[in-house]
Design a protein around this motif. Structure first.
Motif, PDB file in Angstrom:
ATOM      1  N   PRO A 103      -9.639 -31.584  82.844  1.00  0.00           N
ATOM      2  CA  PRO A 103      -9.794 -30.277  82.206  1.00  0.00           C
ATOM      3  C   PRO A 103     -11.025 -29.544  82.725  1.00  0.00           C
ATOM      4  CG  PRO A 103     -10.411 -32.043  80.702  1.00  0.00           C
ATOM      5  CD  PRO A 103      -9.834 -32.698  81.920  1.00  0.00           C
ATOM      6  N   GLU A 104     -11.107 -28.268  82.444  1.00  0.00           N
ATOM      7  CA  GLU A 104     -12.187 -27.442  82.977  1.00  0.00           C
ATOM      8  C   GLU A 104     -13.555 -27.931  82.530  1.00  0.00           C
ATOM      9  OE1 GLU A 104     -13.492 -24.704  85.570  1.00  0.00           O
ATOM     10  OE2 GLU A 104     -11.393 -25.173  85.171  1.00  0.00           O
ATOM     11  N   TYR A 105     -13.687 -28.381  81.264  1.00  0.00           N
ATOM     12  CA  TYR A 105     -14.994 -28.831  80.788  1.00  0.00           C
ATOM     13  C   TYR A 105     -15.478 -30.049  81.580  1.00  0.00           C
ATOM     14  CZ  TYR A 105     -12.880 -32.745  78.190  1.00  0.00           C
ATOM     15  OH  TYR A 105     -12.231 -33.894  77.849  1.00  0.00           O
ATOM     16  N   ALA A 106     -14.525 -30.923  81.993  1.00  0.00           N
ATOM     17  CA  ALA A 106     -14.891 -32.099  82.782  1.00  0.00           C
ATOM     18  C   ALA A 106     -15.309 -31.692  84.187  1.00  0.00           C
ATOM     19  CB  ALA A 106     -13.731 -33.085  82.828  1.00  0.00           C
ATOM     20  N   LEU A 107     -14.571 -30.753  84.777  1.00  0.00           N
ATOM     21  CA  LEU A 107     -14.927 -30.268  86.113  1.00  0.00           C
ATOM     22  C   LEU A 107     -16.302 -29.615  86.106  1.00  0.00           C
ATOM     23  CD1 LEU A 107     -11.479 -28.776  87.203  1.00  0.00           C
ATOM     24  CD2 LEU A 107     -12.572 -30.855  88.083  1.00  0.00           C
ATOM     25  N   ASP A 108     -16.611 -28.877  85.038  1.00  0.00           N
ATOM     26  CA  ASP A 108     -17.946 -28.266  84.925  1.00  0.00           C
ATOM     27  C   ASP A 108     -19.025 -29.339  84.840  1.00  0.00           C
ATOM     28  OD1 ASP A 108     -16.976 -25.701  85.035  1.00  0.00           O
ATOM     29  OD2 ASP A 108     -16.921 -25.414  82.861  1.00  0.00           O
ATOM     30  N   ALA A 109     -18.777 -30.392  84.080  1.00  0.00           N
ATOM     31  CA  ALA A 109     -19.749 -31.488  83.961  1.00  0.00           C
ATOM     32  C   ALA A 109     -19.967 -32.182  85.297  1.00  0.00           C
ATOM     33  CB  ALA A 109     -19.283 -32.494  82.907  1.00  0.00           C
ATOM     34  N   LEU A 110     -18.904 -32.278  86.095  1.00  0.00           N
ATOM     35  CA  LEU A 110     -18.982 -32.953  87.391  1.00  0.00           C
ATOM     36  C   LEU A 110     -19.688 -32.119  88.450  1.00  0.00           C
ATOM     37  CD1 LEU A 110     -15.423 -34.544  87.458  1.00  0.00           C
ATOM     38  CD2 LEU A 110     -17.597 -35.785  87.312  1.00  0.00           C
ATOM     39  N   ARG A 111     -19.985 -30.855  88.146  1.00  0.00           N
ATOM     40  CA  ARG A 111     -20.710 -29.999  89.097  1.00  0.00           C
ATOM     41  C   ARG A 111     -22.218 -30.198  89.001  1.00  0.00           C
ATOM     42  NH1 ARG A 111     -16.752 -25.987  87.194  1.00  0.00           N
ATOM     43  NH2 ARG A 111     -15.071 -25.901  88.744  1.00  0.00           N
ATOM     44  N   SER A 112     -22.648 -31.171  88.242  1.00  0.00           N
ATOM     45  CA  SER A 112     -24.072 -31.483  88.118  1.00  0.00           C
ATOM     46  C   SER A 112     -24.662 -31.838  89.479  1.00  0.00           C
ATOM     47  CB  SER A 112     -24.263 -32.667  87.160  1.00  0.00           C
ATOM     48  OG  SER A 112     -25.566 -33.205  87.278  1.00  0.00           O
ATOM     49  N   PRO A 113     -25.908 -31.421  89.761  1.00  0.00           N
ATOM     50  CA  PRO A 113     -26.550 -31.827  91.017  1.00  0.00           C
ATOM     51  C   PRO A 113     -26.785 -33.327  91.113  1.00  0.00           C
ATOM     52  CG  PRO A 113     -28.114 -30.720  89.578  1.00  0.00           C
ATOM     53  CD  PRO A 113     -26.759 -30.529  88.963  1.00  0.00           C
ATOM     54  N   PHE A 114     -26.576 -34.048  90.009  1.00  0.00           N
ATOM     55  CA  PHE A 114     -26.741 -35.499  90.012  1.00  0.00           C
ATOM     56  C   PHE A 114     -25.415 -36.220  90.248  1.00  0.00           C
ATOM     57  CE2 PHE A 114     -30.103 -33.698  87.373  1.00  0.00           C
ATOM     58  CZ  PHE A 114     -31.210 -34.205  88.027  1.00  0.00           C
ATOM     59  N   ILE A 115     -24.374 -35.476  90.579  1.00  0.00           N
ATOM     60  CA  ILE A 115     -23.067 -36.048  90.892  1.00  0.00           C
ATOM     61  C   ILE A 115     -22.602 -35.468  92.227  1.00  0.00           C
ATOM     62  CG2 ILE A 115     -20.659 -36.306  90.170  1.00  0.00           C
ATOM     63  CD1 ILE A 115     -21.569 -35.953  87.294  1.00  0.00           C
ATOM     64  N   ARG A 116     -22.261 -36.338  93.178  1.00  0.00           N
ATOM     65  CA  ARG A 116     -21.810 -35.884  94.495  1.00  0.00           C
ATOM     66  C   ARG A 116     -20.333 -36.195  94.658  1.00  0.00           C
ATOM     67  NH1 ARG A 116     -20.870 -37.333  99.731  1.00  0.00           N
ATOM     68  NH2 ARG A 116     -20.920 -39.552  99.199  1.00  0.00           N
ATOM     69  N   TYR A 117     -19.583 -35.213  95.135  1.00  0.00           N
ATOM     70  CA  TYR A 117     -18.145 -35.393  95.351  1.00  0.00           C
ATOM     71  C   TYR A 117     -17.867 -35.639  96.825  1.00  0.00           C
ATOM     72  CZ  TYR A 117     -13.123 -34.476  95.459  1.00  0.00           C
ATOM     73  OH  TYR A 117     -11.770 -34.592  95.651  1.00  0.00           O
ATOM     74  N   ASP A 118     -17.085 -36.678  97.106  1.00  0.00           N
ATOM     75  CA  ASP A 118     -16.651 -36.990  98.464  1.00  0.00           C
ATOM     76  C   ASP A 118     -15.200 -36.546  98.600  1.00  0.00           C
ATOM     77  OD1 ASP A 118     -15.756 -38.073 100.841  1.00  0.00           O
ATOM     78  OD2 ASP A 118     -16.790 -39.985 100.579  1.00  0.00           O
ATOM     79  N   PRO A 119     -14.953 -35.395  99.253  1.00  0.00           N
ATOM     80  CA  PRO A 119     -13.576 -34.886  99.327  1.00  0.00           C
ATOM     81  C   PRO A 119     -12.646 -35.783 100.134  1.00  0.00           C
ATOM     82  CG  PRO A 119     -15.053 -33.579 100.705  1.00  0.00           C
ATOM     83  CD  PRO A 119     -15.907 -34.502  99.913  1.00  0.00           C
ATOM     84  N   ALA A 120     -13.175 -36.505 101.118  1.00  0.00           N
ATOM     85  CA  ALA A 120     -12.333 -37.380 101.933  1.00  0.00           C
ATOM     86  C   ALA A 120     -11.778 -38.541 101.099  1.00  0.00           C
ATOM     87  CB  ALA A 120     -13.132 -37.912 103.119  1.00  0.00           C
ATOM     88  N   GLU A 121     -12.627 -39.113 100.259  1.00  0.00           N
ATOM     89  CA  GLU A 121     -12.216 -40.244  99.423  1.00  0.00           C
ATOM     90  C   GLU A 121     -11.723 -39.804  98.050  1.00  0.00           C
ATOM     91  OE1 GLU A 121     -12.055 -43.289 100.502  1.00  0.00           O
ATOM     92  OE2 GLU A 121     -12.994 -42.901 102.447  1.00  0.00           O
ATOM     93  N   ARG A 122     -11.900 -38.517  97.729  1.00  0.00           N
ATOM     94  CA  ARG A 122     -11.557 -37.957  96.417  1.00  0.00           C
ATOM     95  C   ARG A 122     -12.191 -38.797  95.310  1.00  0.00           C
ATOM     96  NH1 ARG A 122      -6.763 -37.242  94.243  1.00  0.00           N
ATOM     97  NH2 ARG A 122      -7.278 -35.167  93.441  1.00  0.00           N
TER      98      ARG A 122
END
Length: 315
Positions: free
Chosen positions: A279-298
């Protein structure tokens, strides 16, 4: 000029001292980057490799996790296999080294072939040093046989016997001392965020944070929001005040679900909260500078400081 890098979330700043050490990395067969959590170890190495190597230089990145030692060792061997298929396959067959197989495992490492400039990063090495693996394997990892191979070990604090190996073998060693920011560094770092502070303020921030980059960043966040620096003692208190308390209750619950893990896939995150898509609230939480997203590994890599914040809150 200092080397800096402007990211989407916040500017990345590196002092003259750290830049000088990082410049040596390309000439070192093995490098150990050792500092407590929150010193920007992974970010510094990632930025350096992205910005300083010739385009197309192979970089293989292995992140250790809190898992069964045999599983972690097998994943590491698969990365080595990408560099030298024969050496990697030998290590996979040998399995996690013990007293009986350490000789064969170290010989496999010593025989690894790598003629072209290549980098193998082993991040979160502290999980591997707790494995029942003889110190000799770590030594041979530093003394690998790949002519063009550069092994970079990124770790929290090493055990005494492992540190003795580093100290006695002339390995390039980047420590917390190299990564701390002085008052002058803090002024230049804040200027990148269009924040001008007095020399006295910079000295106060240095004294309060002891040059610890994550605490300096949190103080910057406080200043940008309120115009003053936070007087909250301790990094976890700062995280509570500046990060955790600003999340909605749903976002806090979501991150509590993630807190047992340092790396979590999108599918796993969905499963943890019982939904098909985040959900959108979770995606917003995951945009924290303390969380890094790896698009290759998803998958998401959650900084240990952020993981500890809800843990302390729950207690």
């Amino acid at each position: 000029m200092e080397q800096t890098k402007s990211g989407r979330a916040e500017p990345h700043y590196y002092s003259y001292r750290l830049k000088h050490k990082l410049d040596k990395l390309r000439f070192a067969p093995a490098t150990v980057v050792e500092a407590p959590s929150g010193y920007g170890k992974t970010t510094a190495i990632r930025d350096f490799l992205q910005n300083s190597l010739p385009q197309g230089t192979p970089v293989y990145w292995f992140t250790a996790m809190d898992e069964k030692p045999s599983a972690g060792f097998r994943r590491l061997c698969r990365e080595i296999e990408k560099i030298d298929s024969y050496a990697g396959e030998r290590l996979v067959k040998i399995g996690l080294p013990n007293i009986g197989t350490i000789g064969e495992a170290t010989e496999a490492l010593r025989s690894a072939q790598c003629k072209h400039e290549t980098y193998l990063v082993i991040d979160n090495f502290q999980f591997l040093q707790d494995a029942p693996c003889p110190p000799l394997f770590f030594l041979r990892l530093l003394e690998h046989g790949g002519q063009g191979l550069h092994v970079i070990i990124v770790t929290q604090m090493l055990k005494r016997d492992t540190l003795a190996i580093v100290a006695s073998h002339g390995v390039l060693h980047i420590t917390a001392t190299d990564m701390r920011l002085s008052a002058g560094d803090i002024s230049r770092y804040y200027a990148l965020a269009n924040v001008k502070i007095t020399p006295e303020d910079a000295q106060d921030v240095e004294r309060y944070t002891e040059g610890w980059i994550i605490a300096i960043y949190l103080q910057l966040s406080a200043f940008l929001e309120t115009g003053t620096f936070s007087d909250k003692p301790g990094i976890l208190a700062l995280m509570d005040h500046l990060v955790w308390n600003k999340l909605t209750e749903a976002q806090q619950i979501f991150l509590l679900h993630l807190s047992p893990f340092e790396i979590v896939s999108v599918q796993q995150a969905c499963s943890l909260i019982g939904c098909d898509t985040l959900p959108e609230y979770a995606l917003d939480a995951l945009r924290s500078p303390f969380i890094r997203y790896d698009p290759a590994e998803r998958q998401y890599e959650v900084h240990s400081i952020l993981i500890r914040t809800p843990d302390s809150k729950a207690r």
